[in-house]
Design a protein around this motif. Structure first.
Motif, PDB file in Angstrom:
ATOM      1  N   ARG A  92      28.244  43.711  35.439  1.00  0.00           N
ATOM      2  CA  ARG A  92      29.103  44.330  34.423  1.00  0.00           C
ATOM      3  C   ARG A  92      30.496  43.728  34.391  1.00  0.00           C
ATOM      4  NH1 ARG A  92      28.136  50.831  34.713  1.00  0.00           N
ATOM      5  NH2 ARG A  92      25.984  50.820  34.019  1.00  0.00           N
ATOM      6  N   ASN A  93      31.156  43.687  35.564  1.00  0.00           N
ATOM      7  CA  ASN A  93      32.547  43.249  35.620  1.00  0.00           C
ATOM      8  C   ASN A  93      32.782  42.507  36.933  1.00  0.00           C
ATOM      9  OD1 ASN A  93      35.235  42.889  35.203  1.00  0.00           O
ATOM     10  ND2 ASN A  93      35.779  45.052  35.188  1.00  0.00           N
ATOM     11  N   PRO A  94      32.429  41.225  37.025  1.00  0.00           N
ATOM     12  CA  PRO A  94      32.545  40.507  38.291  1.00  0.00           C
ATOM     13  C   PRO A  94      33.990  40.324  38.758  1.00  0.00           C
ATOM     14  CG  PRO A  94      31.874  39.017  36.555  1.00  0.00           C
ATOM     15  CD  PRO A  94      31.849  40.393  35.974  1.00  0.00           C
ATOM     16  N   SER A  95      34.941  40.341  37.847  1.00  0.00           N
ATOM     17  CA  SER A  95      36.332  40.168  38.270  1.00  0.00           C
ATOM     18  C   SER A  95      36.835  41.377  39.048  1.00  0.00           C
ATOM     19  CB  SER A  95      37.223  39.914  37.056  1.00  0.00           C
ATOM     20  OG  SER A  95      37.184  41.012  36.188  1.00  0.00           O
ATOM     21  N   GLU A  96      36.251  42.536  38.822  1.00  0.00           N
ATOM     22  CA  GLU A  96      36.684  43.745  39.520  1.00  0.00           C
ATOM     23  C   GLU A  96      36.326  43.690  41.003  1.00  0.00           C
ATOM     24  OE1 GLU A  96      38.911  47.108  39.487  1.00  0.00           O
ATOM     25  OE2 GLU A  96      38.573  45.704  37.837  1.00  0.00           O
ATOM     26  N   ILE A  97      35.278  42.992  41.361  1.00  0.00           N
ATOM     27  CA  ILE A  97      34.882  42.865  42.770  1.00  0.00           C
ATOM     28  C   ILE A  97      35.968  42.132  43.553  1.00  0.00           C
ATOM     29  CG2 ILE A  97      33.246  41.736  44.311  1.00  0.00           C
ATOM     30  CD1 ILE A  97      31.086  42.353  42.243  1.00  0.00           C
ATOM     31  N   ILE A  98      36.438  41.017  43.018  1.00  0.00           N
ATOM     32  CA  ILE A  98      37.478  40.250  43.703  1.00  0.00           C
ATOM     33  C   ILE A  98      38.790  41.020  43.687  1.00  0.00           C
ATOM     34  CG2 ILE A  98      38.800  38.104  43.659  1.00  0.00           C
ATOM     35  CD1 ILE A  98      36.293  36.729  42.612  1.00  0.00           C
ATOM     36  N   ARG A  99      39.107  41.673  42.576  1.00  0.00           N
ATOM     37  CA  ARG A  99      40.355  42.442  42.487  1.00  0.00           C
ATOM     38  C   ARG A  99      40.393  43.557  43.529  1.00  0.00           C
ATOM     39  NH1 ARG A  99      43.793  41.932  38.864  1.00  0.00           N
ATOM     40  NH2 ARG A  99      42.347  41.139  37.337  1.00  0.00           N
ATOM     41  N   LYS A 100      39.287  44.277  43.702  1.00  0.00           N
ATOM     42  CA  LYS A 100      39.246  45.356  44.688  1.00  0.00           C
ATOM     43  C   LYS A 100      39.345  44.813  46.105  1.00  0.00           C
ATOM     44  CE  LYS A 100      36.532  48.705  42.049  1.00  0.00           C
ATOM     45  NZ  LYS A 100      37.315  49.914  42.229  1.00  0.00           N
ATOM     46  N   ALA A 101      38.718  43.670  46.381  1.00  0.00           N
ATOM     47  CA  ALA A 101      38.781  43.087  47.721  1.00  0.00           C
ATOM     48  C   ALA A 101      40.198  42.627  48.054  1.00  0.00           C
ATOM     49  CB  ALA A 101      37.798  41.924  47.831  1.00  0.00           C
ATOM     50  N   VAL A 102      40.868  41.999  47.093  1.00  0.00           N
ATOM     51  CA  VAL A 102      42.226  41.521  47.339  1.00  0.00           C
ATOM     52  C   VAL A 102      43.191  42.698  47.442  1.00  0.00           C
ATOM     53  CG1 VAL A 102      44.123  40.198  46.342  1.00  0.00           C
ATOM     54  CG2 VAL A 102      41.819  39.277  46.287  1.00  0.00           C
ATOM     55  N   LYS A 103      43.008  43.717  46.617  1.00  0.00           N
ATOM     56  CA  LYS A 103      43.895  44.882  46.663  1.00  0.00           C
ATOM     57  C   LYS A 103      43.813  45.573  48.017  1.00  0.00           C
ATOM     58  CE  LYS A 103      45.149  49.139  44.402  1.00  0.00           C
ATOM     59  NZ  LYS A 103      44.988  50.024  43.282  1.00  0.00           N
ATOM     60  N   GLY A 104      42.636  45.616  48.615  1.00  0.00           N
ATOM     61  CA  GLY A 104      42.497  46.222  49.925  1.00  0.00           C
ATOM     62  C   GLY A 104      43.154  45.433  51.029  1.00  0.00           C
ATOM     63  N   MET A 105      43.414  44.136  50.791  1.00  0.00           N
ATOM     64  CA  MET A 105      44.031  43.291  51.810  1.00  0.00           C
ATOM     65  C   MET A 105      45.538  43.163  51.650  1.00  0.00           C
ATOM     66  SD  MET A 105      41.230  40.310  52.073  1.00  0.00           S
ATOM     67  CE  MET A 105      39.536  40.717  52.421  1.00  0.00           C
ATOM     68  N   LEU A 106      46.086  43.664  50.542  1.00  0.00           N
ATOM     69  CA  LEU A 106      47.534  43.637  50.357  1.00  0.00           C
ATOM     70  C   LEU A 106      48.166  44.857  51.015  1.00  0.00           C
ATOM     71  CD1 LEU A 106      47.814  42.543  46.621  1.00  0.00           C
ATOM     72  CD2 LEU A 106      48.362  41.180  48.618  1.00  0.00           C
ATOM     73  N   PRO A 107      49.430  44.750  51.428  1.00  0.00           N
ATOM     74  CA  PRO A 107      50.100  45.919  52.000  1.00  0.00           C
ATOM     75  C   PRO A 107      50.236  47.033  50.962  1.00  0.00           C
ATOM     76  CG  PRO A 107      51.366  43.922  52.395  1.00  0.00           C
ATOM     77  CD  PRO A 107      50.255  43.553  51.479  1.00  0.00           C
ATOM     78  N   LYS A 108      50.119  48.275  51.434  1.00  0.00           N
ATOM     79  CA  LYS A 108      50.203  49.427  50.537  1.00  0.00           C
ATOM     80  C   LYS A 108      51.666  49.826  50.386  1.00  0.00           C
ATOM     81  CE  LYS A 108      45.783  49.312  51.289  1.00  0.00           C
ATOM     82  NZ  LYS A 108      45.255  48.068  51.801  1.00  0.00           N
TER      83      LYS A 108
END
Length: 153
Positions: A96-112
């Motif tokens: 459905r949305n392959p770009s969302e997989i990478i976006r979620k993975a990178v967001k989890g690795m950035l500081p909150k």
């Protein structure tokens, strides 16, 4: 105090990096992207300053996950209402949305912190190899992680 940058002006310039995700492992490529978005690869890195670069990811549809993650990995979200938990499997999100997989993975690795969203706006993900930023690219990541070899019997 002077606001002039001086000789380090080029260090603060934002470069454009191209990452080809075809055949690369999701976690390994996401850590490289997160590091570049934060600016940790620069000598002027400051955790409180937003000095990262732009990252353009192509071929997000061809990302690779190891083990049984392709069948077992789930993505969750909640509406905030009772019974509002939604889950979507990795395979369905990939189609459905392959770009969302990478976006979620990178967001989890950035500081909150308050710099997370501005850093994510510099992440541009495309499902195939067509993108409108070809003239901006200054660096190309060519660090292909080899796929696991299966012995032929």
């Amino acid at each position: 105090m002077s606001t002039a940058i001086g000789n380090t002006g080029l260090a603060y310039a934002r470069l454009w990096h191209l990452v080809d995700a075809r055949g690369q492992v999701l976690g390994r490529v996401s850590t490289r992207i997160a590091t570049t978005l934060m600016g940790k690869h620069k000598p002027i890195f400051d955790p409180a300053a937003d000095c990262g670069d732009y990252v353009v990811v192509i071929n997000a549809r061809d990302i690779y996950v190891s083990g049984k993650k392709a069948e077992q990995k789930m993505y969750y979200r909640h509406s905030g209402y009772p019974g509002g938990l939604k889950e979507i499997p990795f395979a369905r999100l990939l189609e459905r949305n392959p770009s969302e997989i990478i976006r979620k993975a990178v967001k989890g690795m950035l500081p909150k912190n308050r710099l997370q969203n501005p850093r994510l706006t510099r992440l541009l993900i495309f499902p195939d190899d067509k993108h409108p930023y070809a003239e901006n690219i200054t660096k190309i990541y060519d660090t292909k992680v080899p796929l696991p070899c299966v012995p032929i019997e």
